[in-house]
Motif scaffolding. Structure first.
Motif, PDB file in Angstrom:
ATOM      1  N   ALA A  16      -1.407   1.528  12.277  1.00 29.15           N
ATOM      2  CA  ALA A  16      -2.137   0.259  12.266  1.00 29.15           C
ATOM      3  C   ALA A  16      -1.764  -0.607  13.463  1.00 29.15           C
ATOM      4  CB  ALA A  16      -1.844  -0.470  10.960  1.00 29.15           C
ATOM      5  N   PRO A  17      -1.972  -0.092  14.699  1.00 26.30           N
ATOM      6  CA  PRO A  17      -1.557  -0.850  15.873  1.00 26.30           C
ATOM      7  C   PRO A  17      -2.418  -2.080  16.160  1.00 26.30           C
ATOM      8  CG  PRO A  17      -2.763   1.094  16.559  1.00 26.30           C
ATOM      9  CD  PRO A  17      -2.575   1.190  15.070  1.00 26.30           C
ATOM     10  N   TYR A  18      -3.599  -2.166  15.566  1.00 24.36           N
ATOM     11  CA  TYR A  18      -4.512  -3.267  15.861  1.00 24.36           C
ATOM     12  C   TYR A  18      -4.360  -4.407  14.848  1.00 24.36           C
ATOM     13  CZ  TYR A  18      -6.061   0.603  18.628  1.00 24.36           C
ATOM     14  OH  TYR A  18      -6.061   1.661  19.474  1.00 24.36           O
ATOM     15  N   SER A  19      -4.409  -4.092  13.587  1.00 27.14           N
ATOM     16  CA  SER A  19      -4.292  -5.126  12.554  1.00 27.14           C
ATOM     17  C   SER A  19      -2.843  -5.356  12.137  1.00 27.14           C
ATOM     18  CB  SER A  19      -5.097  -4.727  11.317  1.00 27.14           C
ATOM     19  OG  SER A  19      -4.456  -3.652  10.647  1.00 27.14           O
ATOM     20  N   ARG A  20      -2.010  -4.350  12.350  1.00 30.21           N
ATOM     21  CA  ARG A  20      -0.618  -4.374  11.873  1.00 30.21           C
ATOM     22  C   ARG A  20      -0.560  -4.525  10.344  1.00 30.21           C
ATOM     23  NH1 ARG A  20       1.147  -3.496  16.499  1.00 30.21           N
ATOM     24  NH2 ARG A  20       1.294  -4.883  18.260  1.00 30.21           N
ATOM     25  N   PHE A  21      -1.629  -4.159   9.673  1.00 26.61           N
ATOM     26  CA  PHE A  21      -1.733  -4.246   8.217  1.00 26.61           C
ATOM     27  C   PHE A  21      -1.642  -2.839   7.639  1.00 26.61           C
ATOM     28  CE2 PHE A  21      -4.107  -4.799   4.187  1.00 26.61           C
ATOM     29  CZ  PHE A  21      -3.333  -5.810   3.637  1.00 26.61           C
ATOM     30  N   LYS A  22      -0.442  -2.430   7.295  1.00 24.07           N
ATOM     31  CA  LYS A  22      -0.202  -1.084   6.777  1.00 24.07           C
ATOM     32  C   LYS A  22      -0.452  -1.039   5.278  1.00 24.07           C
ATOM     33  CE  LYS A  22       3.258   0.237  10.205  1.00 24.07           C
ATOM     34  NZ  LYS A  22       4.586   0.847  10.377  1.00 24.07           N
ATOM     35  N   VAL A  23      -1.150   0.016   4.860  1.00 21.89           N
ATOM     36  CA  VAL A  23      -1.457   0.220   3.444  1.00 21.89           C
ATOM     37  C   VAL A  23      -1.069   1.640   3.066  1.00 21.89           C
ATOM     38  CG1 VAL A  23      -3.272   0.210   1.683  1.00 21.89           C
ATOM     39  CG2 VAL A  23      -3.400  -1.383   3.623  1.00 21.89           C
ATOM     40  N   GLY A  24      -0.503   1.786   1.881  1.00 24.14           N
ATOM     41  CA  GLY A  24      -0.183   3.102   1.344  1.00 24.14           C
ATOM     42  C   GLY A  24      -0.837   3.265  -0.014  1.00 24.14           C
ATOM     43  N   ALA A  25      -1.281   4.474  -0.302  1.00 21.05           N
ATOM     44  CA  ALA A  25      -1.889   4.772  -1.601  1.00 21.05           C
ATOM     45  C   ALA A  25      -1.363   6.107  -2.096  1.00 21.05           C
ATOM     46  CB  ALA A  25      -3.417   4.818  -1.488  1.00 21.05           C
ATOM     47  N   ALA A  26      -1.222   6.210  -3.407  1.00 16.22           N
ATOM     48  CA  ALA A  26      -0.818   7.478  -4.021  1.00 16.22           C
ATOM     49  C   ALA A  26      -1.654   7.668  -5.281  1.00 16.22           C
ATOM     50  CB  ALA A  26       0.664   7.459  -4.356  1.00 16.22           C
TER      51      ALA A  26
END
Length: 131
Positions: A16-26
């Protein structure tokens, strides 16, 4: 490892180099196996991949087709729900009562279901008689 822990771990690998908004899902399937995914951005924003879609792709690649539980985590002030497209993707492989746990990296959680996230979802039954 809990489902939320799996989502938390994969979130760290998000691109996420543009938004810097990292999301994880499982997601968990009936066998107990867990599949995870993270968001992958692209400079052409609409071309990125959501974390939920990545987890579903991993599940399908492994030959599974049913989701029995979902967890999504992001660094936000409140739990972040899946986007509209991912809600429909989750609904393709889950039942309305399938539990969804939304969480923040700070520990806040919100328990919901696929049906609550996507009421009136489009299903294959809607296409009956479309021939």
């Amino acid at each position: 490892m809990s489902l939320l822990d799996a989502a938390r771990a994969v979130r760290e690998r998000a691109y996420a180099p543009y938004s810097r908004f990292k999301v994880g899902a499982a997601i968990r399937v009936p066998s107990g196996q867990v599949y995870s995914g993270c968001n992958v951005e692209n400079v052409a924003y609409p071309e990125g991949t959501c974390a939920e879609a990545g987890a579903i792709a991993a599940m399908i690649a492994a030959g599974e087709t049913q989701i029995i539980e979902v967890a999504v985590i992001a660094d936000a002030p409140a739990p972040v729900p899946p986007c509209g497209g991912c809600r429909q993707k989750l609904a393709e492989f889950a039942r309305g009562e399938t539990p969804v746990l939304l969480a923040t990296t700070g520990g806040q959680t919100l328990a919901t279901t696929v049906g609550e996230l996507l009421p009136g979802r489009f299903e294959v039954a809607h296409m009956a008689g479309s021939e």
